[in-house]
Enzyme design. Structure first.
Site, PDB file in Angstrom:
ATOM      1  N   THR A   1      13.036  25.311   2.791  1.00 15.48           N
ATOM      2  CA  THR A   1      13.098  23.888   2.438  1.00 15.48           C
ATOM      3  C   THR A   1      14.203  23.678   1.412  1.00 15.48           C
ATOM      4  O   THR A   1      14.620  24.621   0.745  1.00 15.48           O
ATOM      5  CB  THR A   1      11.789  23.424   1.764  1.00 15.48           C
ATOM      6  OG1 THR A   1      11.648  24.155   0.541  1.00 15.48           O
ATOM      7  CG2 THR A   1      10.597  23.650   2.650  1.00 15.48           C
ATOM      8  N   ASP A   2      14.626  22.431   1.266  1.00 19.66           N
ATOM      9  CA  ASP A   2      15.433  22.095   0.089  1.00 19.66           C
ATOM     10  C   ASP A   2      14.479  22.038  -1.099  1.00 19.66           C
ATOM     11  O   ASP A   2      13.259  22.179  -0.950  1.00 19.66           O
ATOM     12  CB  ASP A   2      16.201  20.777   0.295  1.00 19.66           C
ATOM     13  CG  ASP A   2      17.397  20.670  -0.662  1.00 19.66           C
ATOM     14  OD1 ASP A   2      17.449  21.450  -1.636  1.00 19.66           O
ATOM     15  OD2 ASP A   2      18.270  19.812  -0.452  1.00 19.66           O
ATOM     16  N   TRP A   3      14.996  21.821  -2.283  1.00 21.49           N
ATOM     17  CA  TRP A   3      14.358  22.278  -3.515  1.00 21.49           C
ATOM     18  C   TRP A   3      13.355  21.392  -4.243  1.00 21.49           C
ATOM     19  O   TRP A   3      12.504  21.894  -4.958  1.00 21.49           O
ATOM     20  CB  TRP A   3      15.466  22.676  -4.484  1.00 21.49           C
ATOM     21  CG  TRP A   3      15.559  24.152  -4.680  1.00 21.49           C
ATOM     22  CD1 TRP A   3      15.321  24.808  -5.858  1.00 21.49           C
ATOM     23  CD2 TRP A   3      15.866  25.155  -3.729  1.00 21.49           C
ATOM     24  NE1 TRP A   3      15.476  26.156  -5.662  1.00 21.49           N
ATOM     25  CE2 TRP A   3      15.818  26.397  -4.363  1.00 21.49           C
ATOM     26  CE3 TRP A   3      16.164  25.147  -2.367  1.00 21.49           C
ATOM     27  CZ2 TRP A   3      16.053  27.601  -3.739  1.00 21.49           C
ATOM     28  CZ3 TRP A   3      16.407  26.344  -1.719  1.00 21.49           C
ATOM     29  CH2 TRP A   3      16.357  27.547  -2.405  1.00 21.49           C
TER      30      TRP A   3
END
Ligand code: BGC
Length: 790
Positions: free
Chosen positions: A274-276
């Protein structure tokens, strides 16, 4: 007695744990099944949740390995019982982004600042980008990281996107080919990439929840095509799912995107992370796992529990968990951490400085030259036959205007910035090339820079987290010089340079009035400096030090030359001096259209979207009504004027194109052309192949880039036959009705040119029909008002 019993219990416990350890298989590339069988549900859940990072520690996984490399973005967790090490993930993409200093440690951990994405794409040179990738991969490994979080591959849908500097182009073919070269380079060093942000993440405003609504065709042909090319041609170890929604579903939990398209249609074998910024509202962890998101970053304890509970309650299948765990283990065994690679923490900063200097030179684009450049150029530099070279102006002292001349921006802000050991500014770069900068101006600007920095920091709004030095170099306002002060400089200098700087990055889009357009002060400065220097017969050059496109049409007639330097990395001033003095003949070409006004892009009408579209939504909705007409696909199909067209860039020499040939070779179309250096200075030429497909059932853009190549350095008079391959499967459009790529049978025109508006020769070929089925997914739920040509 008590002591004895305790000792006995301890010995027994040690024996038990030693036995358990002895029995537990230790991960190797050949025993992944065995390790999965030996894992408890808790261990499996843990492996799928990141080891937390330094920025977002709230709710972070306890005992996280984030301290492994200070400043790295995150980790994948270790499970020591099974010999599974933690792995370290670092930003990216213009170099390794870790903390340059550590508490109680006198060593420094700087990394080379390489040219930003737009600059790399402007080289149109895949071999060169591969070499840059390899240097970045090497630094990733030597600085004890396993994966670099790049390349950034989102499309330049609109010039106002704050992260365009990290991305490559408005064209998916150029994006895909440059990204594939970067990935091959990084991964040949035995470390991985994370191609990001998958997908349709072309704006920063409301980026963590915006709903990007678009047709299946625009999604496949534009926003996904670059990723598809990169997956097929370079096998990235990892892909990062973006924050935003695509047609009403978050990418991070989108099975259609992460499994049907990425894995089933394209054959992706790596892991998705995933992005953060933690957790998306309304998106369940178990849905992310099911969708095919293998690693949830940066990782929170509660996500581990949700996976465990999900399996126990039957809401998440054991098979989904095992599938993701297997992919994680297949990833881990490839990493330097698993191999116990002895990182030196001493990357070859000197050697890589040369790579960044050279690659920046190839990405710098000469937009205008009325003949003043190159300066101080000696024909001996030709190293070959000496045809008539006109007299090159002798420039010993330059009046350097513009705050960015002295605060030269090597890269953008946010996670895409790199902590470089130094940045060569214009003063130093010119000095290294034997050109002095005016002392008065240098003194004024250097003092001003310190003052401006303090003022900027004092006035910064706390919500602007990216406006700190830690998040990259900042751009300060310009100084106003009266015509009288400028007049004084005219007598002391042989020429003037004005650097126009622009800074942008993660978390915010650019605004049209002061960031795309020039400010009144900048405009006035250009006008006044040109007036004064031209009156004395002295040239003025504008250097654009920006990650993205700016307005040029209203002022470009004033200066003698305009150079788009982008944000070219830490050696910026040296690279520019190489171009100014002709040590390197410019060969960069624009990877995106430079419009006359930002509003000329149809996407500007719905950039960055609106909250009024989706009453059912709290977040913004961005309707891609321009559909496939992004960038030159729009300007060329609708015959609109532009400031500088896609693929445009000047050289100090000229090239002639001849003998175009097109041949069908199996699944590929081979296009060749002879390119001759018809001028008087050695140089390289980028050749672009646009294809006009036959009219058919599906409406198509007037032309689309389908292949490109770059010559070697040609001496005056020298020729090269350049052979370029266009993949037949890319000469197609998405036939939405039948869920297939369709290349209709008929006459295809191959238009070979120096830019999308400078076609030098055309050649035609009859191609048979080509069809390839794709999953019927990602359809918009609402009706879009799509732009049509006919
Ligand atoms: C950015 C990513 C970056 C990550 C880790 C995110 O906010 O969108 O590009 O890799 O942070 O720093």
């Amino acid at each position: 007695m008590k002591l004895k019993t305790t000792l006995m219990i301890m010995t027994a416990a040690t024996a038990l744990s030693t036995a358990a350890l002895a029995q537990a298989p230790q991960l190797s590339a050949t025993n992944i099944d065995e390790v999965i069988n030996a894992m408890t549900l808790e261990e499996k859940a843990k492996l799928l949740v990141g080891g937390a990072n330094n920025f977002f520690s709230e709710g972070a996984v306890v005992g996280s390995e984030s301290s492994l490399v200070a400043g790295a973005a995150g980790t994948s967790p270790a499970i020591p019982r099974l010999g599974i090490p933690a792995t370290v993930l670092t930003d990216g993409p213009a170099g390794v982004r870790i903390d340059p200093t550590r508490k109680g440690d006198s060593q420094t951990y700087y990394a080379t600042g390489f040219p930003i994405g737009s600059c790399l794409a402007s080289t149109w040179n895949t071999e060169l980008v591969k070499a840059v990738g390899s240097a970045i991969g090497n630094e990733t490994k030597e600085l004890r990281c396993d994966v670099i979080l790049g390349p950034g591959m989102n499309l330049h849908r609109n010039p106002l996107c704050g992260r365009n500097f990290e991305y490559y182009s408005e064209d998916p073919l150029l994006t895909g080919k440059i990204a594939a070269a970067y990935i091959q380079g990084v991964q040949q060093e035995g470390v991985g990439v994370s191609a990001k942000h998958f997908a349709v993440n072309s704006q920063e405003t409301d980026r963590t929840s915006v709903d990007e609504r678009l047709s299946q065709r625009a999604a496949r042909e534009l926003y996904l095509r670059g990723f598809e090319i990169a997956v097929r041609e370079s096998d990235p170890w990892t892909i990062m799912a973006s924050y935003n929604q695509v047609n009403g579903q978050y990418s991070m939990g989108n099975h259609d995107l992460l499994t049907s398209i990425l894995r089933d249609d394209w054959g992706f074998k790596g892991i998705v992370m995933t992005d953060w910024i933690g957790i998306r509202q309304g998106l369940r962890t178990i849905d992310e796992v099911h969708a095919g998101n293998d690693l949830l970053e940066p990782g929170q304890e509660k996500q581990i529990q949700e996976i465990i509970d999900g399996v126990k309650s039957g809401q998440l299948s054991q098979a989904d968990v095992d599938r993701n765990v297997r992919r994680m283990l297949e990833y881990v065994v490839k990493t330097p951490s698993f191999r116990k690679y002895p990182a030196t923490n001493k990357p070859d900063l000197k050697g890589h400085a040369q790579i960044t200097r050279q690659s920046a030179c190839e990405g710098i684009v000469l937009l205008k030259n009325n003949g003043t450049l190159p300066w101080n150029f000696h024909p001996k530099a030709l190293n070959g036959p000496l045809p008539s070279v006109r007299q090159s102006p002798v420039v010993k002292t330059v009046a350097l205007f513009g705050e960015s001349s002295y605060n030269f921006l090597s890269g953008g802000t946010g996670s895409g910035c790199v902590h470089t050991p130094y940045v060569v500014d214009m003063v130093e770069g010119l000095e290294n090339a034997g050109i002095k900068s005016s002392q008065t101006l240098t003194d004024i600007y250097r003092k001003y820079k310190d003052y401006a920095r303090l003022k900027f920091e004092a006035e910064r709004h706390p919500s602007k987290w990216f406006q700190t030095e830690e998040m990259g170099q900042q751009k300060y306002p310009e100084i106003f010089f009266s015509p009288l002060a400028i007049g004084k400089e005219v007598s002391d200098a042989d020429a003037a340079i004005i650097t126009i700087g622009r800074q942008a990055g993660e978390g915010e889009d650019r605004n049209m009035t002061t960031e795309f357009n020039l400010s009144t002060d900048e405009r006035q400065m250009i006008y006044d400096v040109c007036e004064a220097f031209h009156a004395a017969g002295k040239p003025v050059i504008i250097i654009i030090n920006s990650g993205s496109v700016i307005e040029t049409a209203s002022w470009r007639d004033y200066p003698d030359a305009i150079i788009c330097a982008w944000q070219p990395g830490e050696e910026g001033g040296n690279s520019l001096a190489d171009i100014l003095t002709g040590k390197v003949n410019p060969s960069g070409k624009l990877p995106m259209t430079w419009p006359i006004a930002a509003y000329d892009h149809p996407s500007t009408r719905n950039f960055p979207g609106s909250s009024t579209y989706g009453q059912e939504h709290d977040s913004l909705v961005t309707n891609h009504d321009e559909d496939i007409y992004v960038g030159y696909r729009y300007f060329d199909s609708f015959q609109k004027d532009v400031a500088y067209p896609f693929g445009y860039g000047l050289s100090y020499t000229t090239f002639e194109y001849s003998k175009p040939v097109v041949k069908l070779k199996g699944d590929q179309v081979e296009v060749s052309v002879t390119v001759r250096n018809s001028g008087s200075i050695k140089g390289k030429e980028v050749v672009e192949v646009y294809v006009t497909a036959p009219e058919g059932a599906i409406e198509k853009p007037a032309q689309e880039l389908k292949a490109f190549g770059k010559t070697r350095e040609l001496l005056p008079g020298e020729s090269q036959v350049l052979t370029m391959l266009a993949d037949r499967r890319l000469l197609t459009s998405l036939d939405e009705a039948n869920s297939q790529w369709l290349g209709e049978a008929g006459q295809y025109t191959f238009r070979i040119g120096a830019s999308s508006r400078d076609i030098r020769c055309t050649v035609q070929a009859k191609l048979p029909e080509y069809a390839e089925k794709v999953s019927n997914v990602l359809a918009p739920k609402q009706k879009l008002n799509l732009l049509k040509k006919n």
